[in-house]
Design a protein around this motif. Structure first.
Motif, PDB file in Angstrom:
ATOM      1  N   ASP A 149       0.834  -1.212   0.000  1.00  0.00           N
ATOM      2  CA  ASP A 149       0.000   0.000   0.000  1.00  0.00           C
ATOM      3  C   ASP A 149       0.862   1.252   0.000  1.00  0.00           C
ATOM      4  O   ASP A 149       0.530   2.252  -0.644  1.00  0.00           O
ATOM      5  N   LEU A 150       1.981   1.202   0.736  1.00  0.00           N
ATOM      6  CA  LEU A 150       2.877   2.358   0.795  1.00  0.00           C
ATOM      7  C   LEU A 150       3.504   2.624  -0.562  1.00  0.00           C
ATOM      8  O   LEU A 150       3.617   3.778  -0.992  1.00  0.00           O
ATOM      9  N   ASN A 151       3.897   1.580  -1.255  1.00  0.00           N
ATOM     10  CA  ASN A 151       4.545   1.737  -2.558  1.00  0.00           C
ATOM     11  C   ASN A 151       3.573   2.194  -3.634  1.00  0.00           C
ATOM     12  O   ASN A 151       3.967   2.891  -4.568  1.00  0.00           O
ATOM     13  N   THR A 152       2.323   1.788  -3.524  1.00  0.00           N
ATOM     14  CA  THR A 152       1.332   2.210  -4.524  1.00  0.00           C
ATOM     15  C   THR A 152       0.748   3.580  -4.215  1.00  0.00           C
ATOM     16  O   THR A 152      -0.010   4.114  -5.016  1.00  0.00           O
ATOM     17  N   ILE A 155      -1.318   4.738   1.021  1.00  0.00           N
ATOM     18  CA  ILE A 155      -1.105   5.336   2.342  1.00  0.00           C
ATOM     19  C   ILE A 155       0.226   6.062   2.328  1.00  0.00           C
ATOM     20  O   ILE A 155       1.092   5.800   1.484  1.00  0.00           O
ATOM     21  N   ASN A 156       0.400   6.976   3.302  1.00  0.00           N
ATOM     22  CA  ASN A 156       1.675   7.673   3.420  1.00  0.00           C
ATOM     23  C   ASN A 156       2.529   7.031   4.510  1.00  0.00           C
ATOM     24  O   ASN A 156       2.121   6.067   5.158  1.00  0.00           O
ATOM     25  N   ILE A 344       9.080   9.241  -8.058  1.00  0.00           N
ATOM     26  CA  ILE A 344       9.265   8.161  -9.044  1.00  0.00           C
ATOM     27  C   ILE A 344       7.894   7.647  -9.457  1.00  0.00           C
ATOM     28  O   ILE A 344       7.058   7.361  -8.603  1.00  0.00           O
ATOM     29  N   GLU A 345       7.678   7.540 -10.751  1.00  0.00           N
ATOM     30  CA  GLU A 345       6.418   7.005 -11.262  1.00  0.00           C
ATOM     31  C   GLU A 345       6.704   5.918 -12.292  1.00  0.00           C
ATOM     32  O   GLU A 345       7.654   6.037 -13.079  1.00  0.00           O
ATOM     33  N   LEU A 346       5.897   4.889 -12.254  1.00  0.00           N
ATOM     34  CA  LEU A 346       5.934   3.865 -13.297  1.00  0.00           C
ATOM     35  C   LEU A 346       4.544   3.806 -13.917  1.00  0.00           C
ATOM     36  O   LEU A 346       3.596   3.335 -13.296  1.00  0.00           O
ATOM     37  N   VAL A 383      14.845   4.767  -0.932  1.00  0.00           N
ATOM     38  CA  VAL A 383      14.197   5.198  -2.172  1.00  0.00           C
ATOM     39  C   VAL A 383      12.806   5.743  -1.850  1.00  0.00           C
ATOM     40  O   VAL A 383      12.067   5.132  -1.078  1.00  0.00           O
ATOM     41  N   PRO A 384      12.448   6.886  -2.400  1.00  0.00           N
ATOM     42  CA  PRO A 384      11.092   7.414  -2.147  1.00  0.00           C
ATOM     43  C   PRO A 384      10.019   6.449  -2.648  1.00  0.00           C
ATOM     44  O   PRO A 384      10.305   5.497  -3.376  1.00  0.00           O
ATOM     45  N   MET A 385       8.800   6.733  -2.261  1.00  0.00           N
ATOM     46  CA  MET A 385       7.678   5.903  -2.685  1.00  0.00           C
ATOM     47  C   MET A 385       7.601   5.852  -4.214  1.00  0.00           C
ATOM     48  O   MET A 385       7.723   6.878  -4.883  1.00  0.00           O
ATOM     49  N   ILE A 386       7.419   4.652  -4.743  1.00  0.00           N
ATOM     50  CA  ILE A 386       7.319   4.459  -6.193  1.00  0.00           C
ATOM     51  C   ILE A 386       5.843   4.344  -6.554  1.00  0.00           C
ATOM     52  O   ILE A 386       5.164   3.418  -6.121  1.00  0.00           O
TER      53      ILE A 386
END
Length: 677
Positions: A149-152, A155-156, A344-346, A383-386
């Motif tokens: 959830d954090l990576n998507t 949630i923060n 970062i975005e994918l 690494v920041p949230m992706i």
């Protein structure tokens, strides 16, 4: 001392004193009623709490109430045996509950004991054991769900921290409840033993010492014993019931009353069936017809009312949805949320969605979690949230990697295919769709599932689509990690080591360097792929040299020299000769002569033609090393390294430039060329 602390201390201390000091019957009445009140408070709190953790102190509370109740039991036993009187409350319970009948009182008392032992205690104990075990077993899965959830972006960091803490609290609470239920069982057992002692001891004292006949003694001490047993067992039963309610509580959305009403009376069809059944029983059996018909009418009317309520709610929901849709259309657009840029975005087309959808067996989210873990271990940076999101504007099999909202790399995969790459020594070719591996731009071939086994047997490197995307994303993050390192990230890194290195941190920050200057040094290291995991060594070096210079480029060189063991281990394999290229001393001197110092830092004032000649020589030497299958490594003198790296960094991003002071003493080098003009 706070008032509640004083009350808590007295609640613990008083029972210990009362185990030794006799209690007057008047005070005993007050404390017995107080004990019953506390038991009722605990019961209703357990009943109406929204989740078990709302009463996280229950295991401790269970021990305290058990001790208090046992002390009252001992005190009442002492009064019964000494004076044949234990206060008004005990006497009233003994007479009122049994209705003046000795046999009825004994039967009621035994029924209470059986209910507590066989039904409530046994069930609560078993549920506590199972809940504790399953809660502990479920922890890894819950932790992975939080990371996903954090990576998507669902949630923060703060919400993730709260959820992790809640998981830990649940595990601790249910583990404690597993042991605390033993208090309840032991309390019931002790109460039964004390009751038997009261009864037998009272008869002996009444007949032998007070000269009563057997019937009189039996009547008097039986009532007192039953009364004493009831005033202790009823609170104990309430606490046992509270324990059972708490460990069986499932819903976290509302209190138990709401849940029960909604779940029992939510389906009108059920109430209709029950009403018809009651009417049939009243007509076709000898049961009281009037009562059965009354119940039938009640259930059928209730079912019709609930059905009407459901229909009304559905209509209201439809109206609300239409109003919300209209309101959304009329509402001015809130553009503040659009200003947020994800680090970062994918983004991917709809054809890649199954790889990111857990319900369809996709494991891309798990791979993203592992990427963050891998880079943290490898480079020492979080690494920041992706952010993962689908984009219908992309081709179905296309994906784009963005850094701070700007596309930096992209790729395309075939969902049902595998990518086969020739490592260089495989001569036999396989048929497939030619392509390029997106991370390193190596020639590759898309093959089908049926070709996979043959390709692997021939020696091809075969990877699946999720691995391709994960590898590509990892390499992009590595290449841009220095851009992603913010001042807040640096402050977090400082906080992580501050507790064990207070002297170092207090000396360095902010007296010698501020957070921004330390950020520049760490960014310089990450830009060239040097791990910053050993922060203590980095900060020790900065503290040594910051008093003489605050030039972050120069400080970076000093730090690199302190990390020479790690740098040597990264680029020079142990017990193996490594081929390198050196830099002509004349060029080194020429570069140093062209360095100009300004208030904003140093820059190189070298003629463009001369710079191009140096770069051409570098390219020649790099081509030679690539032909030999060697990593392009150029070794320079310490003072020239950072300037030479600046000259070559734009044209040769993969070139490794190392100074002699960054090479460990046990490394064996072989010079196979020289950059010269």
């Amino acid at each position: 001392m706070k008032k509640h602390d004083l009350f808590l201390g007295l609640y613990i201390l008083v029972p210990v004193i009362f185990l030794i000091v006799p209690i007057p019957t008047g005070l005993l009445d007050i404390l017995i009623l107080f004990n019953i009140s506390i038991a009722l408070i605990i019961l209703f709190n357990a009943l109406f709490s929204r989740e078990a953790l709302n009463m996280s102190s229950f295991p401790t509370l269970l021990l305290m109430t058990t001790l208090f109740r046992m002390s009252l039991n001992v005190s009442s036993t002492r009064n019964i045996l000494l004076s044949g009187y234990a206060g008004k409350v005990v006497e009233t319970f003994g007479q009122f509950v049994g209705g003046g009948n000795l046999v009825v009182g004994i039967v009621v008392f035994l029924i209470l004991i059986l209910i507590q032992f066989i039904v409530i205690n046994k069930g609560s104990e078993r549920v506590s054991e199972v809940t504790a075990r399953f809660t502990l077993d479920a922890m890894p899965g819950k932790q992975m769900a939080i990371d996903a959830d954090l990576n998507t972006g669902a949630i923060n960091d703060e919400q993730a921290k709260e959820r992790r803490q809640k998981i830990q609290d649940e595990s601790t609470f249910f583990g404690a409840m597993d042991g605390a239920t033993k208090y309840v069982k032991g309390d019931a057992t002790a109460g039964l033993v004390i009751t038997m002692i009261n009864f037998v001891g009272g008869l002996i004292l009444g007949v032998v010492m007070q000269g009563m006949d057997m019937n009189e003694a039996l009547q008097k001490y039986s009532i007192l014993t039953i009364g004493d047993g009831l005033v202790s067992q009823i609170p104990s039963l309430l606490i046992s019931l509270s324990t059972g309610i708490l460990v069986t509580k499932v819903s976290k959305e509302s209190d138990l009353g709401n849940v029960l009403i909604k779940q029992l009376f939510a389906i009108p069809k059920v109430l209709y069936i029950v009403g018809i059944t009651m009417a049939f029983l009243g007509i076709a059996t000898p049961l009281p017809t009037l009562l059965c018909i009354i119940y039938a009418v009640i259930f059928i009317v209730a079912g019709r009312a609930i059905e009407a309520s459901i229909e009304t709610e559905n209509i209201e929901e439809e109206v609300d949805e239409e109003e919300q849709s209209a309101e959304e259309i009329r509402r001015p657009e809130n553009v503040v949320s659009l200003l947020q840029v994800d680090p970062i975005e994918l983004e991917f087309g709809y054809g890649i969605i199954p790889l990111a959808d857990v319900n369809q067996g996709g494991d891309l989210l798990d791979r993203v979690v592992m990427i963050r873990r891998q880079i943290a271990l490898e480079l020492g940076c979080v690494v920041p949230m992706i952010r993962l999101r689908d984009n219908i504007q992309l081709n179905p099999n296309q994906y784009v990697i963005k850094i701070k909202g700007v596309p930096v790399s992209e790729g395309e995969i075939l969902f049902d295919h595998y990518m086969a790459m020739n490592p260089g020594y495989v001569e036999e070719e396989i048929t497939g769709i030619p392509t390029f591996e997106p991370s390193f731009h190596l020639p590759a071939i898309w093959i089908t599932e049926s070709q996979r086994e043959r390709a692997e047997s021939l020696g091809y490197t075969v990877v699946d689509p999720p691995s391709i995307i994960a590898t590509h994303l990892t390499e992009v993050i590595r290449g841009h990690l220095d851009e992603l390192l913010t001042r807040q990230d640096v402050q977090n890194l400082i906080n992580n080591i501050q507790e064990n290195n207070t002297t170092l941190i207090s000396e360095l920050i902010p007296k010698l360097l501020n957070v921004g200057e330390i950020q520049k040094v760490l960014q310089n290291l990450l830009h060239e792929g040097i791990s910053i995991r050993d922060l203590v060594t980095i900060f020790e070096t900065l503290a040594d040299y910051a008093p003489t210079t605050r030039d972050t480029d120069v400080l970076t060189e000093y730090v690199r020299q302190s990390l020479k063991r790690a740098i040597s281990n990264k680029y020079f394999p142990a017990n193996e000769m490594t081929s390198v290229v050196t830099l002509d001393p004349k060029i080194e001197q020429e570069i140093m002569n062209s360095v100009k110092q300004t208030e904003q830092g140093a820059f190189i004032n070298l003629a463009p033609e001369r710079t191009q000649e140096i770069l051409n020589s570098v390219k020649e030497e790099m081509d030679k090393m690539e032909e030999l299958g060697k990593n392009p490594i150029i070794v320079t003198s310490p003072i020239v390294r950072m300037y030479f790296k600046k000259i070559t960094s734009e044209q040769f991003q993969d070139l490794i430039v190392i100074s002699y002071n960054e090479i460990d003493t046990d490394v064996e080098l072989q010079s196979i060329g020289m950059v010269t003009v």
